[in-house]
Design a protein around this motif. Structure first.
Motif, PDB file in Angstrom:
ATOM      1  N   ALA A 146      -0.141   5.888  -5.103  1.00  0.00           N
ATOM      2  CA  ALA A 146       1.000   5.192  -4.509  1.00  0.00           C
ATOM      3  C   ALA A 146       2.023   4.873  -5.584  1.00  0.00           C
ATOM      4  CB  ALA A 146       0.549   3.917  -3.810  1.00  0.00           C
ATOM      5  N   LYS A 147       3.248   4.642  -5.149  1.00  0.00           N
ATOM      6  CA  LYS A 147       4.311   4.203  -6.048  1.00  0.00           C
ATOM      7  C   LYS A 147       4.829   2.825  -5.653  1.00  0.00           C
ATOM      8  CE  LYS A 147       5.974   8.756  -7.464  1.00  0.00           C
ATOM      9  NZ  LYS A 147       7.154   9.660  -7.566  1.00  0.00           N
ATOM     10  N   ALA A 148       4.301   2.277  -4.577  1.00  0.00           N
ATOM     11  CA  ALA A 148       4.684   0.949  -4.118  1.00  0.00           C
ATOM     12  C   ALA A 148       3.458   0.289  -3.502  1.00  0.00           C
ATOM     13  CB  ALA A 148       5.820   1.046  -3.095  1.00  0.00           C
ATOM     14  N   CYS A 149       3.633  -0.927  -2.994  1.00  0.00           N
ATOM     15  CA  CYS A 149       2.470  -1.652  -2.448  1.00  0.00           C
ATOM     16  C   CYS A 149       2.338  -1.440  -0.951  1.00  0.00           C
ATOM     17  CB  CYS A 149       2.582  -3.144  -2.760  1.00  0.00           C
ATOM     18  SG  CYS A 149       4.110  -3.910  -2.181  1.00  0.00           S
ATOM     19  N   HIS A 150       2.972  -0.393  -0.408  1.00  0.00           N
ATOM     20  CA  HIS A 150       2.926  -0.157   1.033  1.00  0.00           C
ATOM     21  C   HIS A 150       2.406   1.238   1.343  1.00  0.00           C
ATOM     22  CE1 HIS A 150       5.136  -3.868   1.646  1.00  0.00           C
ATOM     23  NE2 HIS A 150       6.041  -3.456   0.787  1.00  0.00           N
ATOM     24  N   ASP A 160     -10.669  -5.419   1.918  1.00  0.00           N
ATOM     25  CA  ASP A 160      -9.868  -5.998   0.840  1.00  0.00           C
ATOM     26  C   ASP A 160      -9.115  -4.881   0.132  1.00  0.00           C
ATOM     27  OD1 ASP A 160      -9.007  -8.114  -0.920  1.00  0.00           O
ATOM     28  OD2 ASP A 160     -10.322  -7.237  -2.431  1.00  0.00           O
ATOM     29  N   GLU A 161      -7.792  -5.008   0.005  1.00  0.00           N
ATOM     30  CA  GLU A 161      -6.973  -3.993  -0.659  1.00  0.00           C
ATOM     31  C   GLU A 161      -6.458  -4.505  -2.000  1.00  0.00           C
ATOM     32  OE1 GLU A 161      -5.215  -1.339   3.066  1.00  0.00           O
ATOM     33  OE2 GLU A 161      -3.848  -2.394   1.708  1.00  0.00           O
ATOM     34  N   THR A 162      -6.554  -3.649  -3.010  1.00  0.00           N
ATOM     35  CA  THR A 162      -6.103  -3.990  -4.350  1.00  0.00           C
ATOM     36  C   THR A 162      -5.119  -2.941  -4.837  1.00  0.00           C
ATOM     37  OG1 THR A 162      -8.245  -5.021  -4.858  1.00  0.00           O
ATOM     38  CG2 THR A 162      -6.815  -4.488  -6.720  1.00  0.00           C
ATOM     39  N   ILE A 163      -4.002  -3.387  -5.388  1.00  0.00           N
ATOM     40  CA  ILE A 163      -3.016  -2.481  -5.986  1.00  0.00           C
ATOM     41  C   ILE A 163      -3.412  -2.284  -7.439  1.00  0.00           C
ATOM     42  CG2 ILE A 163      -0.574  -2.089  -6.457  1.00  0.00           C
ATOM     43  CD1 ILE A 163       0.008  -4.248  -4.290  1.00  0.00           C
ATOM     44  N   ILE A 164      -3.689  -1.041  -7.821  1.00  0.00           N
ATOM     45  CA  ILE A 164      -4.100  -0.730  -9.186  1.00  0.00           C
ATOM     46  C   ILE A 164      -2.867  -0.377 -10.013  1.00  0.00           C
ATOM     47  CG2 ILE A 164      -5.519   0.766 -10.627  1.00  0.00           C
ATOM     48  CD1 ILE A 164      -7.341   1.191  -8.252  1.00  0.00           C
ATOM     49  N   LEU A 165      -2.721  -1.031 -11.151  1.00  0.00           N
ATOM     50  CA  LEU A 165      -1.549  -0.860 -12.009  1.00  0.00           C
ATOM     51  C   LEU A 165      -1.960  -0.351 -13.383  1.00  0.00           C
ATOM     52  CD1 LEU A 165       0.012  -4.341 -11.175  1.00  0.00           C
ATOM     53  CD2 LEU A 165       0.669  -2.159 -10.146  1.00  0.00           C
ATOM     54  N   THR A 166      -0.995   0.168 -14.117  1.00  0.00           N
ATOM     55  CA  THR A 166      -1.263   0.598 -15.486  1.00  0.00           C
ATOM     56  C   THR A 166      -1.533  -0.618 -16.367  1.00  0.00           C
ATOM     57  OG1 THR A 166       1.127   0.588 -15.941  1.00  0.00           O
ATOM     58  CG2 THR A 166       0.134   2.690 -15.301  1.00  0.00           C
ATOM     59  N   GLY A 167      -2.141  -0.359 -17.530  1.00  0.00           N
ATOM     60  CA  GLY A 167      -2.410  -1.432 -18.471  1.00  0.00           C
ATOM     61  C   GLY A 167      -3.605  -2.286 -18.121  1.00  0.00           C
ATOM     62  N   GLU A 191       3.501   0.581 -14.125  1.00  0.00           N
ATOM     63  CA  GLU A 191       3.561   1.566 -13.047  1.00  0.00           C
ATOM     64  C   GLU A 191       2.436   1.311 -12.038  1.00  0.00           C
ATOM     65  OE1 GLU A 191       5.830   3.875 -12.712  1.00  0.00           O
ATOM     66  OE2 GLU A 191       6.829   3.731 -14.665  1.00  0.00           O
ATOM     67  N   VAL A 192       2.723   1.612 -10.772  1.00  0.00           N
ATOM     68  CA  VAL A 192       1.686   1.557  -9.735  1.00  0.00           C
ATOM     69  C   VAL A 192       0.893   2.858  -9.765  1.00  0.00           C
ATOM     70  CG1 VAL A 192       1.204   1.391  -7.269  1.00  0.00           C
ATOM     71  CG2 VAL A 192       3.063   0.042  -8.268  1.00  0.00           C
ATOM     72  N   ILE A 193      -0.427   2.760  -9.849  1.00  0.00           N
ATOM     73  CA  ILE A 193      -1.290   3.943  -9.843  1.00  0.00           C
ATOM     74  C   ILE A 193      -1.721   4.281  -8.419  1.00  0.00           C
ATOM     75  CG2 ILE A 193      -3.464   4.931 -10.650  1.00  0.00           C
ATOM     76  CD1 ILE A 193      -3.258   3.122 -13.090  1.00  0.00           C
ATOM     77  N   GLY A 194      -2.151   3.278  -7.674  1.00  0.00           N
ATOM     78  CA  GLY A 194      -2.603   3.548  -6.314  1.00  0.00           C
ATOM     79  C   GLY A 194      -3.106   2.292  -5.634  1.00  0.00           C
TER      80      GLY A 194
END
Length: 245
Positions: free
Chosen positions: A94-98, A22-29, A73-76
């Motif tokens: 990371a800076k994007a979801c890829h 399972d992959e999760t995109i970690i974001l600020t806030g 912002e994307v953290i990773g």
């Protein structure tokens, strides 16, 4: 010799265990997101007259614009792997979801370290860089390069751990207290402060190890007459120079 009849082999490929990734995109806030087949993204948490839920899907092509409009912002990317023998996770900035988690600076430095060890074992000579590129790095320093690369990998892994723990802390705080939680709520939490301290401690170690790694390669292991290894002393001139760089 008679030709072997492979059609007589009765075999099938089986999996020794079930694996769930399972992959999760970690974001600020304190926000998180998930990507579905690299086509769409959904965010969490979202509130709609009740407990937090996952939001509506947004096309990946609109993902960056959606974040920019909201100063997010994307953290990773965090990848959780679940098997019958236990669970583990890995993370990459990371800076994007890829950006797959294996694209991680920590892993890359591990590869550098192992590559150096293989070269040394094979008797391959390593040269200085810069003005002394025609000269060979002594074996003692070549081995130290491999050790330093491994130290850098460990330092970066510890930074990864601290970043993920900070993000998890803020996410849990947001989910637990809702969208009205104060932006200064985290100041009272010792756990978050310890994660921040751990991050900068690992960052400092990575910086110092990298400085020594470069110093060996350019054959400039002294700063103001003091050996670069002594920068572990906070009062040394070389340490002061590293802090200012």
């Amino acid at each position: 010799m008679d030709e072997f009849d492979y059609s007589k082999i009765n075999a099938r490929l089986i999996s020794s265990q079930n694996i769930s990734i399972d992959e999760t995109i970690i974001l600020t806030g304190g926000l998180k997101a998930k990507s579905y087949d690299d086509l769409s993204v959904t965010f969490y948490p979202i509130w709609k007259n009740g407990p937090p839920i996952w939001g509506n899907e947004i096309a990946c092509r609109d993902f960056q614009g959606f974040l920019k409009d909201r100063s997010i912002e994307v953290i990773g990317i965090k990848q959780d792997t679940k098997t019958e023998n236990g669970n583990h996770w890995r993370w990459a900035p990371a800076k994007a979801c890829h950006n797959p988690p294996h694209n991680n600076p920590s892993y890359r430095w591990t590869f550098i370290s192992s590559g150096l060890r293989r070269s040394i074992k094979a008797g391959t000579s390593l040269n200085f860089i810069g003005d002394k590129s025609s000269q060979i790095i002594p074996d003692v320093d070549a081995n130290k390069l491999s050790d330093l690369a491994q130290h850098i990998a460990i330092d970066l892994h510890q930074m990864n751990q601290a970043i993920v723990m900070m993000a998890e802390h803020l996410h849990n705080d947001l989910v637990g207290n809702g969208p009205r939680c104060s932006r200064y709520e985290h100041i009272r939490h010792f756990d978050l402060s310890s994660h921040i301290h751990a991050f900068f401690q690992a960052f400092s170690a990575a910086r110092d190890h990298y400085a020594q790694f470069v110093a060996i390669q350019i054959d400039h292991k002294t700063v103001k007459g003091e050996h670069i290894d002594s920068m572990s002393n906070p009062h040394s001139p070389s340490k002061s120079l590293i802090l200012l760089s």
